[in-house]
Design a protein around this motif. Sequence first.
Motif, short mmCIF file in Angstrom:
data_model
loop_
_atom_site.label_atom_id
_atom_site.label_comp_id
_atom_site.label_asym_id
_atom_site.label_seq_id
_atom_site.Cartn_x
_atom_site.Cartn_y
_atom_site.Cartn_z
N ILE A 18 0.84 -1.21 0.00
CA ILE A 18 0.00 0.00 0.00
C ILE A 18 0.87 1.26 0.00
O ILE A 18 2.01 1.24 0.46
N PHE A 19 0.27 2.33 -0.50
CA PHE A 19 0.85 3.66 -0.36
C PHE A 19 0.14 4.34 0.79
O PHE A 19 -1.09 4.30 0.87
N ILE A 20 0.90 4.95 1.66
CA ILE A 20 0.33 5.72 2.76
C ILE A 20 0.42 7.18 2.36
O ILE A 20 1.51 7.71 2.16
N ASN A 21 -0.74 7.81 2.22
CA ASN A 21 -0.74 9.21 1.77
C ASN A 21 -1.66 10.10 2.59
O ASN A 21 -1.89 11.25 2.23
N GLU A 22 -2.18 9.60 3.69
CA GLU A 22 -3.00 10.39 4.60
C GLU A 22 -2.48 10.21 6.01
O GLU A 22 -1.98 9.14 6.36
N THR A 23 -2.62 11.24 6.82
CA THR A 23 -2.18 11.13 8.21
C THR A 23 -3.03 10.09 8.93
O THR A 23 -4.16 9.81 8.53
N GLY A 24 -2.47 9.52 9.98
CA GLY A 24 -3.21 8.55 10.77
C GLY A 24 -2.34 7.38 11.18
O GLY A 24 -1.13 7.38 10.98
N LEU A 25 -3.00 6.36 11.72
CA LEU A 25 -2.34 5.14 12.17
C LEU A 25 -2.64 4.03 11.19
O LEU A 25 -3.79 3.80 10.82
N TYR A 26 -1.59 3.34 10.77
CA TYR A 26 -1.71 2.19 9.88
C TYR A 26 -1.11 0.99 10.62
O TYR A 26 -0.06 1.12 11.24
N TYR A 27 -1.77 -0.15 10.56
CA TYR A 27 -1.27 -1.29 11.32
C TYR A 27 -1.49 -2.60 10.59
O TYR A 27 -2.38 -2.73 9.76
N SER A 28 -0.62 -3.54 10.91
CA SER A 28 -0.73 -4.92 10.43
C SER A 28 -0.55 -5.81 11.65
O SER A 28 -0.51 -5.33 12.78
N LYS A 29 -0.35 -7.11 11.42
CA LYS A 29 -0.13 -8.02 12.54
C LYS A 29 1.21 -7.77 13.23
O LYS A 29 1.38 -8.10 14.39
N SER A 30 2.17 -7.18 12.50
CA SER A 30 3.50 -7.04 13.08
C SER A 30 4.00 -5.60 13.24
O SER A 30 4.95 -5.38 13.99
N ILE A 31 3.43 -4.62 12.54
CA ILE A 31 3.92 -3.24 12.64
C ILE A 31 2.78 -2.23 12.73
O ILE A 31 1.65 -2.50 12.34
N ASN A 32 3.14 -1.06 13.26
CA ASN A 32 2.27 0.12 13.26
C ASN A 32 3.06 1.25 12.62
O ASN A 32 4.25 1.40 12.89
N ILE A 33 2.39 2.03 11.79
CA ILE A 33 3.02 3.21 11.19
C ILE A 33 2.11 4.41 11.48
O ILE A 33 0.90 4.33 11.27
N VAL A 34 2.71 5.48 11.96
CA VAL A 34 1.97 6.71 12.20
C VAL A 34 2.52 7.79 11.30
O VAL A 34 3.74 8.00 11.24
N LEU A 35 1.63 8.46 10.58
CA LEU A 35 1.99 9.63 9.79
C LEU A 35 1.30 10.81 10.46
O LEU A 35 0.07 10.83 10.59
N LYS A 36 2.10 11.77 10.94
CA LYS A 36 1.58 12.89 11.73
C LYS A 36 1.83 14.21 11.02
O LYS A 36 2.91 14.44 10.49
N GLU A 37 0.81 15.06 11.06
CA GLU A 37 0.92 16.43 10.53
C GLU A 37 0.93 17.41 11.69
O GLU A 37 0.13 17.30 12.62
#
Length: 138
Positions: A18-37
């Motif tokens: 996936i492409f992450i292009n909006e702020t927020g929290l993205y998660y899977s079974k093994s990782i979390n990604i936060v994009l903050k503005e």
Amino acid sequence: MTFFSCEKKRSKIIKGDIFINETGLYYSKSINIVLKEYNDGSLTYGVSDKDNKLIYQQSVFISFAKNQDWLIYVDNQENIWFYSSDIQTTNVLMRDSLNNYKLKNFCKESIKVPEKLLKELSNSSKDFCFTKFDSVSD
């Protein structure tokens, strides 16, 4: 400094690449990604494992502008690719067989870029590795 939050309304599941292009929290079974503005419109991102142990956090002092060319891409192996024309960054957090991550520069280390990402990078910039800026003429 860690800025992970539990704001459920902006959480998104990472399934496949996936492409992450909006702020927020993205998660899977093994990782979390936060994009903050931030209030000034600058952006940063961070990555943690499933237990919220910090894997990587971009410095708040080297944020990137939301109006410049940038992208975050998560491939099928959960490698996390980051590109920013603003701060001339081409990083990838590569996941090894033990699920540990190592930060690498995919241009300088000649790492094979996934085709979907390469197409997107080529659309945004003809020279996404910034080679024209690396050479200095006398």
